[in-house]
Enzyme design. Structure first.
Site, short mmCIF file in Angstrom:
data_model
loop_
_atom_site.label_atom_id
_atom_site.label_comp_id
_atom_site.label_asym_id
_atom_site.label_seq_id
_atom_site.Cartn_x
_atom_site.Cartn_y
_atom_site.Cartn_z
N GLY A 199 0.75 -1.18 -0.06
CA GLY A 199 -0.03 -0.15 0.06
C GLY A 199 0.97 1.32 0.17
N ASP A 200 2.02 1.16 0.33
CA ASP A 200 2.81 2.22 0.51
C ASP A 200 4.51 2.07 0.29
OD1 ASP A 200 3.54 5.19 0.85
OD2 ASP A 200 3.65 5.12 2.91
N LEU A 201 4.44 1.43 -1.02
CA LEU A 201 5.70 0.63 -1.04
C LEU A 201 6.69 1.58 -2.03
CD1 LEU A 201 7.26 -2.18 -0.72
CD2 LEU A 201 6.47 -2.82 -2.96
N ASN A 205 10.65 2.52 2.61
CA ASN A 205 9.68 1.34 3.21
C ASN A 205 10.31 0.00 3.11
OD1 ASN A 205 8.34 3.20 4.55
ND2 ASN A 205 6.59 3.01 3.39
#
Length: 294
Positions: A199-201, A205
């Site tokens: 979702g927030d790659l 991260n």
């Protein structure tokens, strides 16, 4: 606070832990990060002051990490414990995670990261899109429900929600209902396999420890796997070995490139909500361009 956290770690792990040293770590807009240790063990701790009693951002992160870990496909920090402490009249949420000492990644490790992400995306999940709770994308609340249509979910719960948030701040660049409808119509013939996505790659991260890829700070939901790949290409692509590993494991649809900018729009809109400035200009341009093209 640290004595309470130490006692909780001891209770959960079954090993006495007494925090002897704290090292403040950089990173994170909505929380503080600290490495704590004694003579034998280290833990990574996030903590934040809560604005409301139901403002459980770290609980949502714990939930996402657990979901990723349960697939067994890729390494994520293990959740040790999570809770809320009342101190000096304020509520503080904390999350204790496994500590990883990160190292530089070789091309082979980036390839392994791509392979493992593809394996994660192929892991069995539900036949619906969404998530069982709201969570967070950065500091923004990420709205979720379960629906059967990917086109509906992305149009309404990703782009539509962000456009409404921007409109509430005085930035309304289009008829939101029309824009959402056009996105829904554009995606309605695209029927991806529901995948658990990070979702927030992005680069920040992803890390590497003990010769293994590690992903963290998720904003998980069940969605189109292409959204994760699109995010990795938004703020500077990852090393080519990552994409080679992914493609070799589960090749992307040839039409992915036609959806990439639309999938990146969600993150551009979120940055406009959070940071304003140049992101507002970029978001406005992208919204108008996409609405004209669809």
């Amino acid at each position: 606070m640290w004595q309470f956290i130490s006692e909780t770690i001891s209770e959960v792990t079954g090993h006495l832990f007494v925090c002897q040293h704290r090292q403040v770590l950089h990173g994170g807009d909505s929380h503080q990060s600290v490495m704590i240790r004694d003579d034998a063990r280290r833990y990574f701790v996030k903590y934040r002051t809560m604005e409301h009693a139901n403002d459980m951002a770290l609980d949502a992160e714990s939930d996402g990490l657990t979901a990723l870990a349960n697939t067994g496909c890729i390494t994520v920090p293990a959740v040790i414990c999570h809770g809320v402490i009342e101190e000096n009249g304020a509520l503080h949420e904390y999350l204790v995670l496994q500590y990883f000492k990160m190292h530089h990644a070789s091309s082979a490790l980036w390839q392994a990261c791509g392979e493992q992400l593809a394996t994660l995306h192929r892991a069995p999940t539900t036949n619906r899109f969404g998530w069982h709770r709201n969570n967070f994308i950065g500091q923004s609340r990420q709205m979720n429900e379960f629906v059967s249509s990917w086109a509906q979910f992305y149009a309404e719960f990703r782009v539509g929600v962000m456009l409404e948030q921007l409109a509430a701040k005085g930035h309304k660049w289009c008829n939101i209902d029309v824009c959402v409808t056009r996105i829904h119509q554009y995606l309605q013939h695209h029927q991806p396999l529901p995948s658990l996505v990070h979702g927030d790659l992005w680069h920040g991260n992803i890390g590497f420890s003990h010769q293994q890829p590690v992903i963290f700070d998720p904003a998980v939901y069940i969605g189109d796997r292409e959204t994760d790949i699109a995010m990795t290409e938004l703020f500077g692509r990852l090393p080519q070995a990552f994409y080679d590993g992914y493609q070799a494991t589960w090749a992307l649809d040839p039409d992915y490139a036609s959806r990439r900018k639309l999938y990146q729009l969600y993150h551009i809109l979120n940055h406009a909500v959070l940071f304003g400035g140049q992101y507002l200009t970029t978001a406005q341009q992208d919204v108008l361009q996409i609405c004209q093209q669809l």
